[in-house]
Design an enzyme around this catalytic site. Sequence first.
Site, short mmCIF file in Angstrom:
data_model
loop_
_atom_site.label_atom_id
_atom_site.label_comp_id
_atom_site.label_asym_id
_atom_site.label_seq_id
_atom_site.Cartn_x
_atom_site.Cartn_y
_atom_site.Cartn_z
N SER A 154 -43.54 -13.76 -23.65
CA SER A 154 -44.40 -13.41 -24.78
C SER A 154 -44.30 -14.53 -25.80
CB SER A 154 -43.90 -12.11 -25.42
OG SER A 154 -44.47 -11.94 -26.72
N TYR A 167 -37.73 -6.03 -28.71
CA TYR A 167 -38.71 -6.71 -27.85
C TYR A 167 -38.53 -8.23 -27.95
CZ TYR A 167 -43.31 -7.83 -25.83
OH TYR A 167 -44.32 -8.32 -25.05
#
Length: 269
Positions: A154, A167
Amino acid sequence: MSPSGRPLEGQKALVTGASSGIGAAVAVALARAGAAVGVNYHSGSEAADAVVAQIRSVGGEALPVRADVSDEADVVRMYDAVHAAFGRIDIVVANAGLQKDAAIADMTLEQWRGVLDVNLTGQFLCVREAVRRFMAQDTTLVSRARGKIVCMSSVHQQIPWGGHANYAASKGGVTMLMQSVAQEVAGQGIRINNIAPGAIKTDINEDAWDTPEAREKLLKLIPYGRIGAPDDVARAAVWLVSDDADYVTGTTLFVDGGMSLYPAFRDNG
Ligand code: BGC
């Protein structure tokens, strides 16, 4: 490239978290490029069956395979199933991931562990098993590398993300996992890279694009001026696992419309 013009003709692939979003698009794109694809899902076999049906409808080969990527025995069973069906494995796209968002003061250990278990430990288990399988099989004429892995990361492997510390930490971890493994196994002919997607329109970030206000706010963070589509990532994945990228290992390909370019500094700072 094969005579058919399909860069992955004859290759066997596994995509985790392939029943929706980016994973589903990657599975379909790999199949279009000629690979047989194991379509992993955790829950909801109907969605995985739909991806398999889509691949088969265009003459591709696909297999649905259930597994929780954070469970060691499940991961081994998943690889066994793909190997039994296809005879070998050349490509793994470790894509499965999730978010459990909370402000740090409110984040429960369950939210922390839930994200780290899938996004980081899941990547470890899938990468480890891929390396084991690649090493145990003969090299092949269908690809220059002995095996190829893509870890779905990401932009938050690099961009800190308040309210999402679990995350962001998991994706930062994936990066060091990927780079360390790349260094370790390059000599064995195995390539491993990250794709770092930015804001891609999928269920995981629906809150960020489902109202005009949210969309406008999000677009301020994307210099290229559009929200990404799963296919933007899928095309990058096909390239990364193809021989066109044979000299590429240990790197991160950002597919983010410039989100990681500190857009707030465009006209200030
Ligand atoms: C997250 C999305 C988010 C995007 C950009 C992704 O990794 O899963 O929810 O929209 O990063 O911030």
